[in-house]
Enzyme design. Structure first.
Site, PDB file in Angstrom:
ATOM      1  N   PHE A   1       0.999  -1.057   0.057  1.00 25.98           N
ATOM      2  CA  PHE A   1      -0.218   0.188  -0.015  1.00 25.98           C
ATOM      3  C   PHE A   1       0.944   1.265  -0.033  1.00 25.98           C
ATOM      4  O   PHE A   1       0.600   2.401   0.638  1.00 25.98           O
ATOM      5  CB  PHE A   1      -1.070  -0.025   1.158  1.00 25.98           C
ATOM      6  CG  PHE A   1      -2.126   0.869   0.848  1.00 25.98           C
ATOM      7  CD1 PHE A   1      -3.139   0.040   0.095  1.00 25.98           C
ATOM      8  CD2 PHE A   1      -2.694   1.819   1.565  1.00 25.98           C
ATOM      9  CE1 PHE A   1      -4.383   0.827  -0.332  1.00 25.98           C
ATOM     10  CE2 PHE A   1      -3.735   2.420   1.416  1.00 25.98           C
ATOM     11  CZ  PHE A   1      -4.634   2.049   0.534  1.00 25.98           C
TER      12      PHE A   1
ATOM     13  N   GLY B   1       3.213   3.738  -2.708  1.00 26.47           N
ATOM     14  CA  GLY B   1       2.928   4.630  -3.948  1.00 26.47           C
ATOM     15  C   GLY B   1       1.990   4.018  -4.704  1.00 26.47           C
ATOM     16  O   GLY B   1       0.814   4.624  -5.059  1.00 26.47           O
TER      17      GLY B   1
ATOM     18  N   TYR C   1      -3.026   4.870   6.531  1.00 29.61           N
ATOM     19  CA  TYR C   1      -1.846   4.553   6.161  1.00 29.61           C
ATOM     20  C   TYR C   1      -0.920   5.767   6.236  1.00 29.61           C
ATOM     21  O   TYR C   1       0.411   5.469   6.882  1.00 29.61           O
ATOM     22  CB  TYR C   1      -1.699   3.849   4.688  1.00 29.61           C
ATOM     23  CG  TYR C   1      -0.421   3.390   4.265  1.00 29.61           C
ATOM     24  CD1 TYR C   1      -0.212   2.096   4.679  1.00 29.61           C
ATOM     25  CD2 TYR C   1       0.525   4.144   3.644  1.00 29.61           C
ATOM     26  CE1 TYR C   1       1.265   1.424   4.173  1.00 29.61           C
ATOM     27  CE2 TYR C   1       1.654   3.563   3.183  1.00 29.61           C
ATOM     28  CZ  TYR C   1       1.967   2.428   3.516  1.00 29.61           C
ATOM     29  OH  TYR C   1       3.319   1.882   3.005  1.00 29.61           O
TER      30      TYR C   1
ATOM     31  N   LYS D   1       9.338  -6.118 -13.116  1.00 28.19           N
ATOM     32  CA  LYS D   1      10.240  -5.373 -13.985  1.00 28.19           C
ATOM     33  C   LYS D   1      11.665  -6.429 -14.379  1.00 28.19           C
ATOM     34  O   LYS D   1      11.736  -6.246 -15.384  1.00 28.19           O
ATOM     35  CB  LYS D   1      10.781  -4.171 -13.544  1.00 28.19           C
ATOM     36  CG  LYS D   1       9.580  -3.112 -13.346  1.00 28.19           C
ATOM     37  CD  LYS D   1      10.225  -1.741 -13.389  1.00 28.19           C
ATOM     38  CE  LYS D   1      10.493  -1.027 -12.007  1.00 28.19           C
ATOM     39  NZ  LYS D   1      10.376   0.541 -12.229  1.00 28.19           N
TER      40      LYS D   1
ATOM     41  N   GLU E   1      14.627   0.014  -6.629  1.00 28.21           N
ATOM     42  CA  GLU E   1      14.820  -0.912  -7.583  1.00 28.21           C
ATOM     43  C   GLU E   1      15.392  -0.243  -8.986  1.00 28.21           C
ATOM     44  O   GLU E   1      16.186  -0.952  -9.854  1.00 28.21           O
ATOM     45  CB  GLU E   1      13.448  -1.641  -8.089  1.00 28.21           C
ATOM     46  CG  GLU E   1      13.013  -2.561  -7.142  1.00 28.21           C
ATOM     47  CD  GLU E   1      11.760  -3.155  -7.192  1.00 28.21           C
ATOM     48  OE1 GLU E   1      11.545  -3.707  -8.285  1.00 28.21           O
ATOM     49  OE2 GLU E   1      10.865  -3.411  -6.297  1.00 28.21           O
TER      50      GLU E   1
ATOM     51  N   HIS F   1      19.435  -0.778 -10.948  1.00 36.15           N
ATOM     52  CA  HIS F   1      20.054  -1.074 -12.460  1.00 36.15           C
ATOM     53  C   HIS F   1      21.183  -0.187 -12.776  1.00 36.15           C
ATOM     54  O   HIS F   1      21.803  -0.436 -13.952  1.00 36.15           O
ATOM     55  CB  HIS F   1      18.804  -0.474 -13.504  1.00 36.15           C
ATOM     56  CG  HIS F   1      17.670  -1.586 -13.501  1.00 36.15           C
ATOM     57  ND1 HIS F   1      17.656  -2.790 -14.202  1.00 36.15           N
ATOM     58  CD2 HIS F   1      16.435  -1.744 -12.678  1.00 36.15           C
ATOM     59  CE1 HIS F   1      16.551  -3.542 -13.805  1.00 36.15           C
ATOM     60  NE2 HIS F   1      15.805  -2.708 -13.075  1.00 36.15           N
TER      61      HIS F   1
HETATM   62  P1  NAD Z   1       6.211   1.495  -2.022  1.00 35.44           P
HETATM   63  O1  NAD Z   1       7.912   1.210  -1.554  1.00 35.44           O
HETATM   64  O2  NAD Z   1       5.849   2.538  -2.282  1.00 35.44           O
HETATM   65  O3  NAD Z   1       5.281   0.736  -1.386  1.00 35.44           O
HETATM   66  C1  NAD Z   1       5.610  -0.734  -0.960  1.00 35.44           C
HETATM   67  C2  NAD Z   1       4.371  -1.435   0.004  1.00 35.44           C
HETATM   68  O4  NAD Z   1       4.582  -2.615   0.030  1.00 35.44           O
HETATM   69  C3  NAD Z   1       4.221  -0.738   1.130  1.00 35.44           C
HETATM   70  O5  NAD Z   1       3.263  -0.374   1.603  1.00 35.44           O
HETATM   71  C4  NAD Z   1       5.020  -1.782   2.213  1.00 35.44           C
HETATM   72  O6  NAD Z   1       4.504  -1.785   3.542  1.00 35.44           O
HETATM   73  C5  NAD Z   1       4.440  -3.028   1.332  1.00 35.44           C
HETATM   74  N1  NAD Z   1       5.218  -4.224   1.562  1.00 35.44           N
HETATM   75  C6  NAD Z   1       6.627  -4.568   1.727  1.00 35.44           C
HETATM   76  N2  NAD Z   1       6.832  -5.612   2.089  1.00 35.44           N
HETATM   77  C7  NAD Z   1       5.781  -6.114   2.609  1.00 35.44           C
HETATM   78  C8  NAD Z   1       5.249  -7.597   3.031  1.00 35.44           C
HETATM   79  N3  NAD Z   1       6.581  -8.409   3.367  1.00 35.44           N
HETATM   80  N4  NAD Z   1       4.019  -7.672   3.239  1.00 35.44           N
HETATM   81  C9  NAD Z   1       3.080  -6.880   2.888  1.00 35.44           C
HETATM   82  N5  NAD Z   1       3.500  -5.723   2.398  1.00 35.44           N
HETATM   83  C10 NAD Z   1       4.581  -5.384   2.204  1.00 35.44           C
HETATM   84  O7  NAD Z   1       6.560   0.576  -3.585  1.00 35.44           O
HETATM   85  P2  NAD Z   1       6.155   1.242  -4.881  1.00 35.44           P
HETATM   86  O8  NAD Z   1       7.045   2.268  -5.455  1.00 35.44           O
HETATM   87  O9  NAD Z   1       4.766   1.473  -5.120  1.00 35.44           O
HETATM   88  O10 NAD Z   1       6.624   0.050  -6.108  1.00 35.44           O
HETATM   89  C11 NAD Z   1       5.871  -1.127  -5.967  1.00 35.44           C
HETATM   90  C12 NAD Z   1       6.409  -2.140  -7.059  1.00 35.44           C
HETATM   91  O11 NAD Z   1       6.083  -1.639  -8.352  1.00 35.44           O
HETATM   92  C13 NAD Z   1       8.058  -2.125  -7.233  1.00 35.44           C
HETATM   93  O12 NAD Z   1       8.392  -3.466  -7.278  1.00 35.44           O
HETATM   94  C14 NAD Z   1       8.205  -1.491  -8.384  1.00 35.44           C
HETATM   95  O13 NAD Z   1       9.369  -1.975  -9.188  1.00 35.44           O
HETATM   96  C15 NAD Z   1       7.092  -1.954  -9.288  1.00 35.44           C
HETATM   97  N6  NAD Z   1       6.734  -0.947 -10.409  1.00 35.44           N
HETATM   98  C16 NAD Z   1       6.409  -1.403 -11.552  1.00 35.44           C
HETATM   99  C17 NAD Z   1       6.240  -0.582 -12.801  1.00 35.44           C
HETATM  100  C18 NAD Z   1       6.109  -1.191 -14.201  1.00 35.44           C
HETATM  101  O14 NAD Z   1       5.995  -0.530 -14.991  1.00 35.44           O
HETATM  102  N7  NAD Z   1       6.173  -2.334 -14.221  1.00 35.44           N
HETATM  103  C19 NAD Z   1       6.490   0.696 -12.570  1.00 35.44           C
HETATM  104  C20 NAD Z   1       6.722   1.298 -11.465  1.00 35.44           C
HETATM  105  C21 NAD Z   1       6.839   0.324 -10.341  1.00 35.44           C
END
Ligand code: NAD
Length: 325
Positions: A9, A11, A53, A118, A188, A192
């Site tokens: 939960f 971004g 949150y 990714k 992440e 890279h």
């Molecule tokens: P973030 O750091 O903002 O949030 C991560 C969330 O996961 C937090 O709420 C955290 O409490 C929760 N979390 C972490 N470990 C946990 C666990 N063991 N159990 C339950 N909840 C847990 O993350 P974000 O920036 O929103 O990114 C999320 C993912 O999306 C990343 O892996 C990122 O690489 C991916 N992403 C993919 C794309 C794409 O185009 N494919 C683009 C952007 C981000």
């Protein structure tokens, strides 16, 4: 009505929840972060979830429907009542997403899972689990964000004009107002950079990330990334993975995109002409819109496959996303 859960939960997870508020076909009934979860079979109040949150650090503090627990994913799976989950989780370490899929199988859960994974090496782990996911009754849609995801799928469509594909070039521009809204995404991305790895980026403290971003004036420039678009396009038969390149620029201090995100597909037609199709995302669309929109489009497609008895692992390059009303 499709009952949806969101794991993670941060971004993207919060953006996903907000996006669902405008939908009539799907509703958010479950969400989890690292310290707890919230569950309400009739639908969660998204504004209340985001408020709790942000102010108290976990969904587990939500009055009536929140539970604080160190095993939030397992506990939430056990509640049942969810047709499909969007896994908006960090893939740190690089095996984390595969371990979450294992948890769903171990719990005997049946339904649809969607990730926005990714890295190529992370997706390879999931692909190797395809037969077991199928036997478990899970339809797993992988690589369903923006890139991989929307742009990879666009490349498959564009490839149809050609007899042979020379090159697929993905270039992304991301602008976010502050890196702390997307900590996992930025970590992440740092992984890279030359001289960094997933392990190194995961071990960095927030202060170290901040210091590194300061050195780079908030800008991360990425080239020749290990991105699963290559594997997905190879599996879809479009071209070999060495013909796919991914790079981009992330501005961590400005919501304006530093460049327009696009995918260029260069190929040769059956008449022998070489040409390039370009698909460019609108500059006003945010990373959150371009990741969460496709994720739910693929979730809907996955639900339809699951209802027809089709389980196993699929990538965003082999299934058409469906528009969620
Ligand atoms: P973030 O750091 O903002 O949030 C991560 C969330 O996961 C937090 O709420 C955290 O409490 C929760 N979390 C972490 N470990 C946990 C666990 N063991 N159990 C339950 N909840 C847990 O993350 P974000 O920036 O929103 O990114 C999320 C993912 O999306 C990343 O892996 C990122 O690489 C991916 N992403 C993919 C794309 C794409 O185009 N494919 C683009 C952007 C981000």
């Amino acid at each position: 009505m499709i009952n949806v859960g969101v794991l993670g939960f941060g971004g993207l997870g919060q953006a996903a929840a907000r996006l669902l508020e405008g939908k009539t076909e799907m509703r958010l009934v479950a969400a989890a972060d690292q310290q707890g979860y919230a569950y309400h079979p009739e639908g969660l109040d998204v504004a209340a979830c985001c408020g709790v949150y942000q102010n108290q650090g976990s969904l587990g503090h939500l009055p009536h429907y929140g539970v604080i627990t160190p095993t939030s994913i397992a506990d939430l799976i056990a509640q049942g009542g969810v047709d499909g989950y969007f896994l908006a989780l960090p893939n740190l370490p690089n095996t984390f997403m595969a371990s979450v899929a294992e948890q769903f199988m171990a719990a005997g859960w049946r339904g649809v899972l969607v990730d926005a994974l990714k890295r190529t090496s992370a997706m390879e782990q999931l692909i190797s689990m395809g037969d077991r996911l199928q036997a478990a009754g899970i339809t797993y849609m992988t690589g369903c964000g923006a890139t991989p995801g929307l742009l990879t799928a666009a490349a498959v469509i564009a490839a149809q004009s050609y007899a042979e594909i020379d090159h697929v070039k993905i270039t992304f521009g991301v602008g976010i107002a502050n890196w702390e809204a997307y900590r996992a995404t930025i970590r992440e991305d740092i992984a890279h950079m030359p001289g960094y790895s997933v392990e190194k980026a995961q071990a960095m403290s927030d202060a170290e990330v901040e210091a590194l971003l300061n050195q780079m004036h908030g800008i991360i420039t990425l080239e020749n990334m290990e991105h699963a678009d290559d594997l997905m396009l190879e599996l879809a038969g479009v071209c070999s993975r060495d013909r796919v390149t991914v790079g981009g620029i992330v501005d961590t201090r400005n919501p304006k995109k530093p460049l327009s995100t696009n995918v260029q597909i260069t190929g040769r037609t059956f008449e022998g002409k070489t040409s390039t199709h370009t698909f460019t995302l609108g500059d006003e669309t945010s990373m959150a819109a371009n990741v969460c929109g496709p994720a739910f489009g693929y979730l809907k497609a996955g639900i339809n496959l699951h209802r027809r008895g089709t389980m196993g692992l699929f990538t965003a390059a082999e299934i058409m996303p469906q528009f969620v009303c």
